[in-house]
Design a protein around this motif. Structure first.
Motif, PDB file in Angstrom:
ATOM      1  N   GLY A   1       0.802  -1.216   0.000  1.00 54.13           N
ATOM      2  CA  GLY A   1       0.000   0.000   0.000  1.00 54.13           C
ATOM      3  C   GLY A   1       0.833   1.264   0.000  1.00 54.13           C
ATOM      4  O   GLY A   1       2.029   1.259   0.288  1.00 54.13           O
ATOM      5  N   CYS A   2       0.186   2.360  -0.333  1.00 52.63           N
ATOM      6  CA  CYS A   2       0.843   3.668  -0.419  1.00 52.63           C
ATOM      7  C   CYS A   2       1.261   4.159   0.962  1.00 52.63           C
ATOM      8  O   CYS A   2       0.528   4.011   1.949  1.00 52.63           O
ATOM      9  CB  CYS A   2      -0.132   4.650  -1.063  1.00 52.63           C
ATOM     10  N   ASP A   3       2.451   4.754   1.041  1.00 54.51           N
ATOM     11  CA  ASP A   3       2.985   5.265   2.305  1.00 54.51           C
ATOM     12  C   ASP A   3       2.379   6.597   2.729  1.00 54.51           C
ATOM     13  O   ASP A   3       2.593   7.040   3.866  1.00 54.51           O
ATOM     14  CB  ASP A   3       4.504   5.443   2.198  1.00 54.51           C
ATOM     15  N   ALA A   4       1.660   7.255   1.836  1.00 54.35           N
ATOM     16  CA  ALA A   4       1.192   8.611   2.093  1.00 54.35           C
ATOM     17  C   ALA A   4       0.383   8.703   3.383  1.00 54.35           C
ATOM     18  O   ALA A   4      -0.636   8.032   3.550  1.00 54.35           O
ATOM     19  CB  ALA A   4       0.344   9.112   0.924  1.00 54.35           C
ATOM     20  N   GLY A   5       0.853   9.527   4.304  1.00 49.69           N
ATOM     21  CA  GLY A   5       0.146   9.722   5.558  1.00 49.69           C
ATOM     22  C   GLY A   5       0.304   8.581   6.541  1.00 49.69           C
ATOM     23  O   GLY A   5      -0.206   8.656   7.658  1.00 49.69           O
ATOM     24  N   LYS A   6       0.995   7.537   6.166  1.00 45.47           N
ATOM     25  CA  LYS A   6       1.229   6.388   7.039  1.00 45.47           C
ATOM     26  C   LYS A   6       2.696   6.294   7.434  1.00 45.47           C
ATOM     27  O   LYS A   6       3.027   6.117   8.599  1.00 45.47           O
ATOM     28  CB  LYS A   6       0.797   5.097   6.353  1.00 45.47           C
ATOM     29  N   ARG A   7       3.565   6.382   6.442  1.00 43.76           N
ATOM     30  CA  ARG A   7       5.003   6.353   6.698  1.00 43.76           C
ATOM     31  C   ARG A   7       5.726   7.521   6.059  1.00 43.76           C
ATOM     32  O   ARG A   7       6.933   7.676   6.246  1.00 43.76           O
ATOM     33  CB  ARG A   7       5.589   5.021   6.181  1.00 43.76           C
ATOM     34  N   GLY A   8       4.994   8.333   5.302  1.00 44.88           N
ATOM     35  CA  GLY A   8       5.623   9.463   4.638  1.00 44.88           C
ATOM     36  C   GLY A   8       4.637  10.568   4.329  1.00 44.88           C
ATOM     37  O   GLY A   8       3.421  10.414   4.478  1.00 44.88           O
ATOM     38  N   PHE A   9       5.183  11.701   3.881  1.00 44.52           N
ATOM     39  CA  PHE A   9       4.339  12.847   3.526  1.00 44.52           C
ATOM     40  C   PHE A   9       5.124  13.782   2.612  1.00 44.52           C
ATOM     41  O   PHE A   9       6.323  13.595   2.379  1.00 44.52           O
ATOM     42  CB  PHE A   9       3.848  13.596   4.770  1.00 44.52           C
ATOM     43  N   GLY A  10       4.440  14.769   2.095  1.00 45.72           N
ATOM     44  CA  GLY A  10       5.069  15.773   1.242  1.00 45.72           C
ATOM     45  C   GLY A  10       4.965  17.148   1.862  1.00 45.72           C
ATOM     46  O   GLY A  10       4.016  17.452   2.596  1.00 45.72           O
ATOM     47  N   ILE A  11       5.964  17.974   1.577  1.00 46.58           N
ATOM     48  CA  ILE A  11       5.966  19.375   2.028  1.00 46.58           C
ATOM     49  C   ILE A  11       6.018  20.245   0.785  1.00 46.58           C
ATOM     50  O   ILE A  11       6.948  20.124  -0.023  1.00 46.58           O
ATOM     51  CB  ILE A  11       7.189  19.674   2.917  1.00 46.58           C
ATOM     52  N   LEU A  12       5.042  21.116   0.617  1.00 51.77           N
ATOM     53  CA  LEU A  12       5.022  22.000  -0.536  1.00 51.77           C
ATOM     54  C   LEU A  12       5.810  23.279  -0.247  1.00 51.77           C
ATOM     55  O   LEU A  12       6.191  23.558   0.891  1.00 51.77           O
ATOM     56  CB  LEU A  12       3.584  22.317  -0.934  1.00 51.77           C
ATOM     57  N   HIS A  13       6.063  24.050  -1.284  1.00 52.18           N
ATOM     58  CA  HIS A  13       6.970  25.197  -1.188  1.00 52.18           C
ATOM     59  C   HIS A  13       6.554  26.212  -0.124  1.00 52.18           C
ATOM     60  O   HIS A  13       7.389  26.898   0.464  1.00 52.18           O
ATOM     61  CB  HIS A  13       7.052  25.897  -2.545  1.00 52.18           C
ATOM     62  N   ASN A  14       5.238  26.283   0.151  1.00 54.95           N
ATOM     63  CA  ASN A  14       4.711  27.274   1.090  1.00 54.95           C
ATOM     64  C   ASN A  14       4.484  26.718   2.494  1.00 54.95           C
ATOM     65  O   ASN A  14       3.899  27.381   3.341  1.00 54.95           O
ATOM     66  CB  ASN A  14       3.399  27.852   0.551  1.00 54.95           C
ATOM     67  N   GLY A  15       4.929  25.468   2.719  1.00 57.55           N
ATOM     68  CA  GLY A  15       4.752  24.859   4.031  1.00 57.55           C
ATOM     69  C   GLY A  15       3.501  24.028   4.184  1.00 57.55           C
ATOM     70  O   GLY A  15       3.240  23.505   5.269  1.00 57.55           O
ATOM     71  N   ASP A  16       2.712  23.883   3.118  1.00 58.59           N
ATOM     72  CA  ASP A  16       1.565  22.992   3.172  1.00 58.59           C
ATOM     73  C   ASP A  16       2.050  21.553   3.322  1.00 58.59           C
ATOM     74  O   ASP A  16       3.037  21.151   2.690  1.00 58.59           O
ATOM     75  CB  ASP A  16       0.732  23.095   1.890  1.00 58.59           C
ATOM     76  N   ILE A  17       1.333  20.783   4.142  1.00 52.42           N
ATOM     77  CA  ILE A  17       1.659  19.374   4.331  1.00 52.42           C
ATOM     78  C   ILE A  17       0.600  18.540   3.621  1.00 52.42           C
ATOM     79  O   ILE A  17      -0.598  18.729   3.811  1.00 52.42           O
ATOM     80  CB  ILE A  17       1.702  19.001   5.828  1.00 52.42           C
ATOM     81  N   ILE A  18       1.068  17.604   2.812  1.00 55.19           N
ATOM     82  CA  ILE A  18       0.177  16.780   2.004  1.00 55.19           C
ATOM     83  C   ILE A  18       0.659  15.328   2.077  1.00 55.19           C
ATOM     84  O   ILE A  18       1.858  15.073   2.223  1.00 55.19           O
ATOM     85  CB  ILE A  18       0.149  17.311   0.549  1.00 55.19           C
ATOM     86  N   GLY A  19      -0.255  14.385   2.021  1.00 55.64           N
ATOM     87  CA  GLY A  19       0.149  12.992   2.156  1.00 55.64           C
ATOM     88  C   GLY A  19       1.120  12.547   1.089  1.00 55.64           C
ATOM     89  O   GLY A  19       2.136  11.910   1.363  1.00 55.64           O
ATOM     90  N   CYS A  20       0.823  12.901  -0.159  1.00 53.83           N
ATOM     91  CA  CYS A  20       1.664  12.535  -1.294  1.00 53.83           C
ATOM     92  C   CYS A  20       2.132  13.794  -1.990  1.00 53.83           C
ATOM     93  O   CYS A  20       1.323  14.620  -2.419  1.00 53.83           O
ATOM     94  CB  CYS A  20       0.881  11.657  -2.261  1.00 53.83           C
ATOM     95  N   TYR A  21       3.445  13.916  -2.124  1.00 55.54           N
ATOM     96  CA  TYR A  21       4.033  15.108  -2.745  1.00 55.54           C
ATOM     97  C   TYR A  21       3.529  15.328  -4.170  1.00 55.54           C
ATOM     98  O   TYR A  21       3.424  16.461  -4.645  1.00 55.54           O
ATOM     99  CB  TYR A  21       5.563  14.957  -2.735  1.00 55.54           C
ATOM    100  N   TYR A  22       3.178  14.251  -4.868  1.00 58.36           N
ATOM    101  CA  TYR A  22       2.780  14.373  -6.270  1.00 58.36           C
ATOM    102  C   TYR A  22       1.356  14.892  -6.434  1.00 58.36           C
ATOM    103  O   TYR A  22       0.989  15.380  -7.492  1.00 58.36           O
ATOM    104  CB  TYR A  22       2.925  13.026  -6.976  1.00 58.36           C
ATOM    105  N   ILE A  23       0.538  14.759  -5.393  1.00 52.84           N
ATOM    106  CA  ILE A  23      -0.841  15.237  -5.485  1.00 52.84           C
ATOM    107  C   ILE A  23      -0.854  16.763  -5.412  1.00 52.84           C
ATOM    108  O   ILE A  23      -0.293  17.363  -4.495  1.00 52.84           O
ATOM    109  CB  ILE A  23      -1.709  14.635  -4.366  1.00 52.84           C
ATOM    110  N   ARG A  24      -1.523  17.385  -6.373  1.00 55.02           N
ATOM    111  CA  ARG A  24      -1.565  18.854  -6.452  1.00 55.02           C
ATOM    112  C   ARG A  24      -2.943  19.415  -6.099  1.00 55.02           C
ATOM    113  O   ARG A  24      -3.176  20.613  -6.244  1.00 55.02           O
ATOM    114  CB  ARG A  24      -1.194  19.299  -7.861  1.00 55.02           C
ATOM    115  N   ASP A  25      -3.820  18.574  -5.654  1.00 50.33           N
ATOM    116  CA  ASP A  25      -5.184  18.996  -5.323  1.00 50.33           C
ATOM    117  C   ASP A  25      -5.196  19.541  -3.893  1.00 50.33           C
ATOM    118  O   ASP A  25      -4.883  18.831  -2.940  1.00 50.33           O
ATOM    119  CB  ASP A  25      -6.118  17.792  -5.446  1.00 50.33           C
TER     120      ASP A  25
END
Length: 509
Positions: free
Chosen positions: A246-270
């Motif tokens: 399964g996907c690690d997003a929000g379980k074992r990893g996450f993404g940080i966007l340029h403005n400090g937004d936290i998102i489960g998957c860095y590739y998701i732009r929604d």
């Protein structure tokens, strides 16, 4: 359930020195709102406090941000292993020395084909820059990986890329699927269709015999085929076959966007998937919030569409790559037609659709249940019920199959239909009992199981066993022991056949 963050991808800037045709972020210039140096350094400290093991600095082109080395240095001070994902244009001997000085562990460099294809996709002269960077990296003994985004323009180039990587002693190759987002939303006709996708899967599988390089397929590839298991076995360095977990997003990893937004998957732009912003809420609070990343932390099996909705792997897989389904279909709960297992199920369903003899459907369905081939059983029994919707035996088999597939709503509906026609039916009451118990309604569960036990014969004592287990697991041990006595009277030898050593454990409790 507590989740431990292991890895993150940090988009430190949206600024980029290329205009790649397949860029999912449509990067150009740095956007307003980008974290300042002081904010970025504070975030590095918070990342360390969260206990992150590794992070990838990305963009945009992260090396266009003037303070990238300060960020990398602070992450290293916090014990976080740091990679940089780059297009390679700025990788000079001087920059590599600077990266080494601040503790950068390695580089992930984009390479999308031979010279012609790569330069078409990215920028004239960019292929030469990548090759030059690989040469310097090899000379300096720095760890380098290559990442390739696959689409119709370059998927026939994969063998050439593999040869190039071998020439420059690159040991790890990441392969991702281009998706219709960002710049590539304008080129959706260049997205791989499933036959081409399968060619890429075959290429990855055939490459596992190459001892010089390990391919790491992205989460958009797979899942649950012998080929996929073999590839993950090698990439994970294990002896046992590895199924996708399964996907690690929000379980074992996450993404940080340029403005400090936290998102489960860095590739998701929604923006609907942004869980919070580090300027407003501490990173640890965002990660540990019970409401964060619910789209990937809360079980969705039964909510997924199409064949994903009846898949036995749904509780683990969640439908595969969420961003693939989001960009392809507009919904993370939609069916994933790029899944290898989904394609196999679809082919099986087409064969089932050609069968019109209800006796054959029913017979094959029952046989597959007994063999544990639940997906095929589900298809066959479901179609058989379209011919004979009031066949109680079929409904019981179908309910049992759905229960084993964790499709509890469908299982309950089938058992309810059977009970309308035969309220005392043993199998339907047993089914309702275990379903209610599984869903937390112990009172209804026990009542149905008691009814099933009452009407069953000494040749079928499973309702007693289920009732004993549910009573014991809910702490009603004396009631469980009483049911054991009743079962032993009804079917002498019950304890020996069904409980074996478990009875001693019950007495011990």
């Amino acid at each position: 359930m507590e989740y431990k963050a292991i890895h993150a991808d940090w988009e430190i800037t949206m600024g980029c020195n290329m205009r790649c045709r397949h860029c999912g972020s449509s990067c150009h210039k740095p956007l307003s709102g980008q974290l300042t140096t002081s904010e970025a350094l504070r975030l590095c400290d918070d990342i360390g406090k969260l206990g992150l093991k590794s992070i990838t600095l990305t963009g945009g082109e992260p090396l266009t941000r003037p303070d990238w080395h300060y960020i990398a240095d602070r992450l290293q001070e916090n014990g976080v292993t740091t990679d940089i994902m780059t297009n390679g244009w700025l990788l000079t001997e001087q920059l590599l020395d600077q990266a080494n000085a601040v503790g950068v562990d390695g580089f992930i460099i984009s390479l999308d084909g031979d010279r012609e294809v790569h330069d078409i996709m990215r920028r004239q002269g960019s292929y030469g820059r990548v090759i030059n960077a690989l040469e310097i990296i090899e000379q300096k003994g720095i760890r380098a990986e290559v990442i390739t985004t696959v689409h119709r323009i370059n998927f026939h180039n994969l063998s050439k890329i593999r040869k190039t990587l071998s020439e420059y002693n690159v040991k790890t190759w990441r392969i991702n699927l281009a998706l219709p987002m960002g710049n590539f939303a304008k080129h959706s006709d260049k997205i791989l269709e499933t036959p081409q996708f399968n060619e890429v899967v075959d290429f990855i599988n055939e490459s596992i015999s190459d001892d010089q390089i390990t391919i790491l397929p992205g989460d958009c590839f797979g899942y649950y085929s012998h080929k996929d298991s073999a590839v993950r076995k090698k990439s994970n360095g294990t002896r046992q076959s590895q199924a996708w977990q399964g996907c690690d997003a929000g379980k074992r990893g996450f993404g940080i966007l340029h403005n400090g937004d936290i998102i489960g998957c860095y590739y998701i732009r929604d923006k609907r998937f942004v869980e919070g912003n580090v300027r407003e809420v501490p990173l640890s609070d965002i990660w540990n919030s019970k409401t964060s990343f619910a789209w990937n932390r809360v079980a969705v099996n039964g909510k997924l569409a199409g064949l994903c909705g009846v898949c036995k792997y749904g509780d683990t897989c969640f439908g595969g790559c969420a961003n693939l389904r989001l960009t392809m279909n507009g919904n993370v709960l939609s069916e994933n037609r790029y899944c290898s297992y989904n394609q196999a199920l679809f082919q099986a369903w087409q064969k089932v659709e050609s069968i019109t003899d209800v006796e054959i459907l029913a017979s094959m369905g029952k046989d597959f249940v007994k063999q544990g081939e639940l997906q095929l059983a589900h298809m066959l029994l479901q179609k058989a019920l379209t011919f004979h919707p009031d066949d109680i035996e079929l409904l019981n088999y179908f309910s049992y199959t759905c229960y084993l597939l964790h499709h509890y709503t469908a299982a309950q509906e089938a058992s309810e239909r059977a009970l309308v026609m035969d309220p005392d039916n043993v199998y339907a009451n047993e089914g309702m009992g275990v379903i209610f118990a599984k869903q937390g309604d112990l009172k209804k569960g026990v009542n149905h199981l008691c009814k099933a036990a009452k009407h069953t014969t000494n040749n079928y004592m499973t309702p007693y066993y289920d009732l004993i287990v549910i009573l014991a697991e809910s702490g009603r041990l004396q009631s469980a022991l009483k049911v054991i006595q009743q079962a032993e009277i009804k079917a002498p030898g019950f304890k020996r056949k069904y409980l074996r050593g478990n009875i001693a454990n019950l007495h011990a409790k």
